[in-house]
Design a protein around this motif. Structure first.
Motif, short mmCIF file in Angstrom:
data_model
loop_
_atom_site.label_atom_id
_atom_site.label_comp_id
_atom_site.label_asym_id
_atom_site.label_seq_id
_atom_site.Cartn_x
_atom_site.Cartn_y
_atom_site.Cartn_z
N LYS A 196 -78.06 -1.83 14.86
CA LYS A 196 -78.54 -0.45 14.98
C LYS A 196 -77.39 0.52 15.23
O LYS A 196 -77.44 1.67 14.80
N LYS A 197 -76.35 0.03 15.90
CA LYS A 197 -75.24 0.91 16.26
C LYS A 197 -74.17 1.01 15.18
O LYS A 197 -73.53 2.06 15.04
N ILE A 198 -73.95 -0.07 14.40
CA ILE A 198 -72.83 -0.02 13.46
C ILE A 198 -73.23 0.01 11.99
O ILE A 198 -72.44 0.45 11.15
N GLU A 199 -74.42 -0.45 11.66
CA GLU A 199 -74.82 -0.51 10.25
C GLU A 199 -75.38 0.84 9.79
O GLU A 199 -76.02 1.56 10.56
N VAL A 200 -75.16 1.18 8.53
CA VAL A 200 -75.75 2.39 7.95
C VAL A 200 -77.26 2.22 7.87
O VAL A 200 -78.03 3.12 8.24
N ASP A 201 -77.71 1.06 7.41
CA ASP A 201 -79.13 0.73 7.35
C ASP A 201 -79.32 -0.62 8.05
O ASP A 201 -79.11 -1.67 7.44
N PRO A 202 -79.71 -0.61 9.33
CA PRO A 202 -79.85 -1.86 10.09
C PRO A 202 -80.82 -2.86 9.47
O PRO A 202 -80.69 -4.07 9.68
N SER A 203 -81.79 -2.37 8.68
CA SER A 203 -82.75 -3.28 8.05
C SER A 203 -82.14 -4.01 6.86
O SER A 203 -82.67 -5.03 6.40
N LYS A 204 -81.03 -3.46 6.34
CA LYS A 204 -80.31 -4.10 5.23
C LYS A 204 -78.82 -4.14 5.58
O LYS A 204 -78.00 -3.43 5.00
N PRO A 205 -78.46 -4.96 6.57
CA PRO A 205 -77.07 -4.97 7.06
C PRO A 205 -76.06 -5.42 6.01
O PRO A 205 -76.29 -6.39 5.28
N LYS A 206 -74.95 -4.69 5.94
CA LYS A 206 -73.87 -5.04 5.01
C LYS A 206 -72.80 -5.89 5.69
O LYS A 206 -72.07 -6.61 5.03
N HIS A 207 -72.71 -5.76 7.01
CA HIS A 207 -71.62 -6.43 7.73
C HIS A 207 -72.09 -7.62 8.56
O HIS A 207 -71.57 -8.72 8.41
N ILE A 208 -73.04 -7.41 9.46
CA ILE A 208 -73.54 -8.52 10.28
C ILE A 208 -74.74 -9.12 9.56
O ILE A 208 -75.87 -8.66 9.69
N THR A 209 -74.48 -10.15 8.79
CA THR A 209 -75.52 -10.74 7.96
C THR A 209 -76.04 -12.05 8.56
O THR A 209 -75.31 -12.76 9.25
N THR A 210 -77.30 -12.33 8.30
CA THR A 210 -77.93 -13.58 8.76
C THR A 210 -77.83 -14.63 7.66
O THR A 210 -78.17 -14.35 6.51
N ILE A 211 -77.35 -15.79 8.01
CA ILE A 211 -77.34 -16.93 7.09
C ILE A 211 -78.44 -17.87 7.58
O ILE A 211 -78.26 -18.58 8.58
N ILE A 212 -79.57 -17.83 6.91
CA ILE A 212 -80.77 -18.53 7.38
C ILE A 212 -80.49 -20.01 7.62
O ILE A 212 -79.94 -20.71 6.77
N GLY A 213 -80.85 -20.44 8.82
CA GLY A 213 -80.70 -21.85 9.18
C GLY A 213 -79.32 -22.23 9.67
O GLY A 213 -79.12 -23.34 10.16
N LEU A 214 -78.35 -21.30 9.55
CA LEU A 214 -76.98 -21.62 9.94
C LEU A 214 -76.42 -20.70 11.02
O LEU A 214 -75.68 -21.15 11.89
N GLY A 215 -76.75 -19.42 10.96
CA GLY A 215 -76.22 -18.50 11.96
C GLY A 215 -75.97 -17.12 11.37
O GLY A 215 -76.81 -16.58 10.65
N TYR A 216 -74.78 -16.58 11.64
CA TYR A 216 -74.44 -15.23 11.18
C TYR A 216 -73.07 -15.23 10.53
O TYR A 216 -72.23 -16.09 10.78
N LYS A 217 -72.85 -14.21 9.70
CA LYS A 217 -71.53 -14.03 9.09
C LYS A 217 -71.19 -12.55 9.09
O LYS A 217 -71.99 -11.73 8.67
N PHE A 218 -70.00 -12.24 9.60
CA PHE A 218 -69.51 -10.87 9.54
C PHE A 218 -68.77 -10.69 8.22
O PHE A 218 -67.73 -11.33 7.99
N VAL A 219 -69.31 -9.85 7.36
CA VAL A 219 -68.74 -9.65 6.03
C VAL A 219 -67.71 -8.52 6.08
O VAL A 219 -68.03 -7.39 6.46
N TYR A 220 -66.48 -8.86 5.74
CA TYR A 220 -65.41 -7.87 5.77
C TYR A 220 -64.60 -7.94 4.48
O TYR A 220 -64.14 -9.00 4.07
N LYS A 221 -64.47 -6.78 3.83
CA LYS A 221 -63.61 -6.65 2.67
C LYS A 221 -62.79 -5.38 2.85
O LYS A 221 -63.26 -4.42 3.46
N GLU A 222 -61.59 -5.38 2.35
CA GLU A 222 -60.72 -4.20 2.45
C GLU A 222 -61.43 -3.00 1.83
O GLU A 222 -61.85 -3.03 0.68
N GLY A 223 -61.60 -1.94 2.66
CA GLY A 223 -62.22 -0.72 2.17
C GLY A 223 -63.72 -0.80 2.03
O GLY A 223 -64.35 0.08 1.45
N TYR A 224 -64.34 -1.86 2.59
CA TYR A 224 -65.79 -2.06 2.43
C TYR A 224 -66.51 -1.90 3.76
O TYR A 224 -66.10 -2.49 4.75
#
Length: 224
Positions: A196-224
Motif C-alpha cells: 500500500k505504501k510503495i506500489e502504484v497499484d497495490p492490487s497489482k504489485p510490480k515490485h513485491i510479488t507473490t510466488i504462490i506456494g513458495l513465498g515472495y520475490k522483490f522484482v528489481y530492474k534498472e529504471g523499473y
C-alpha cells in the motif's frame, strides 16, 4: 577517514573507550558517546548519527525503550551490545528492530567490522520506480514514507534479495528473529501494508510479488 557518525551508548566507560579506540583505528573519525538513555536522546537529535551501538541495560531508560524512540524518528542501524546472552533476549532485540545483537564479552575488532558491514548496506542509494531509499529513509515521489521499523526491515530484506524467491520461513527468521510457527498471518499483513505504501497499484504489485506456494520475490530492474 570515514565520515559516518557513530553513537556509542553504554554506562561502562571502559567499554566506550575500547570501542572508540578500535573504531578510530579502523578509520572512523566522528565517534560520540552517551552513558545514559536521556543523554543519548539529546545526542540523537543534535547529531543525527548514521549508526548506534546500544547497550541494553542503562541506568535510566533501557536499550529496549531507546530503540523504540530512535525508530520513531529515523530508520538508522542499531546494534545492541549486551551482557544478556539468553536466546529470548536476542530474539527480543531483533523483534524490536535491532540490526545486530552482540553479546559481552566481545571482540572490539569484530564489532568494528560489523559496523562497517552494516553501514555499507545503508549508505547506498537504491531506486526503483518512484521509490528512493537512502540513508535509512524511504521516499515516494521525493516525499518520505512513514514506515514502521519492522516494515523498513522487511523492505530492506526483500531489496537485498532482489529477483530471488524468499520463503515466509526465511523472512520470519531474518526479519522477526523467530521460527515460522504462527507467523503466517503477521507476514502477510506486513507485506500488504508495504504494498500500500510503495506500489502504484497495490492490487497489482510490480515490485513485491507473490510466488504462490513458495513465498515472495522483490522484482528489481534498472529504471523499473
Amino acid at each position: 577517514m570515514i565520515s559516518n557518525k557513530i553513537l556509542i551508548v553504554d554506562d561502562e566507560i571502559e567499554i566506550i573507550e575500547l570501542l572508540e579506540t578500535v573504531l578510530k583505528h579502523e578509520g572512523f573519525s566522528h565517534i560520540f558517546h552517551a552513558t545514559t538513555g536521556t543523554e543519548a536522546l539529546s545526542l540523537l537529535k543534535a547529531l543525527n548519527p548514521d549508526l548506534v551501538l546500544l547497550d541494553v541495560m542503562l541506568p535510566d531508560l533501557s536499550g529496549h525503550q531507546l530503540i523504540k524512540e530512535i525508530h520513531q524518528h529515523r530508520q538508522i542501524p542499531v546494534l545492541f551490545i549486551s551482557a544478556k546472552t539468553e536466546e529470548f533476549d536476542r530474539l527480543l532485540g531483533f523483534a524490536l528492530g535491532a540490526d545486530d545483537y552482540i553479546t559481552k564479552p566481545f571482540s572490539a575488532k569484530e564489532v568494528a567490522f560489523r559496523v562497517k558491514a552494516r553501514l555499507k548496506t545503508t549508505t547506498k542509494t537504491i531506486q526503483f520506480g518512484n521509490i528512493t531509499i537512502t540513508d535509512g529513509i524511504v521516499s515516494k515521489n521525493n516525499e518520505p514514507l512513514d514506515l514502521t521499523a519492522k516494515e523498513y526491515k522487511l523492505l530492506m530484506y526483500l531489496v537485498r534479495h532482489a529477483n530471488k524467491i524468499v520463503s515466509k520461513e526465511q523472512i520470519c527468521h531474518e526479519v522477526w528473529g523467530e521460527d515460522y510457527f504462527e507467523f503466517d498471518n503477521t507476514i502477510s499483513v506486513h507485506i500488504r501494508r508495504l504494498r500500500k505504501k510503495i506500489e502504484v497499484d497495490p492490487s497489482k504489485p510490480k515490485h513485491i510479488t507473490t510466488i504462490i506456494g513458495l513465498g515472495y520475490k522483490f522484482v528489481y530492474k534498472e529504471g523499473y
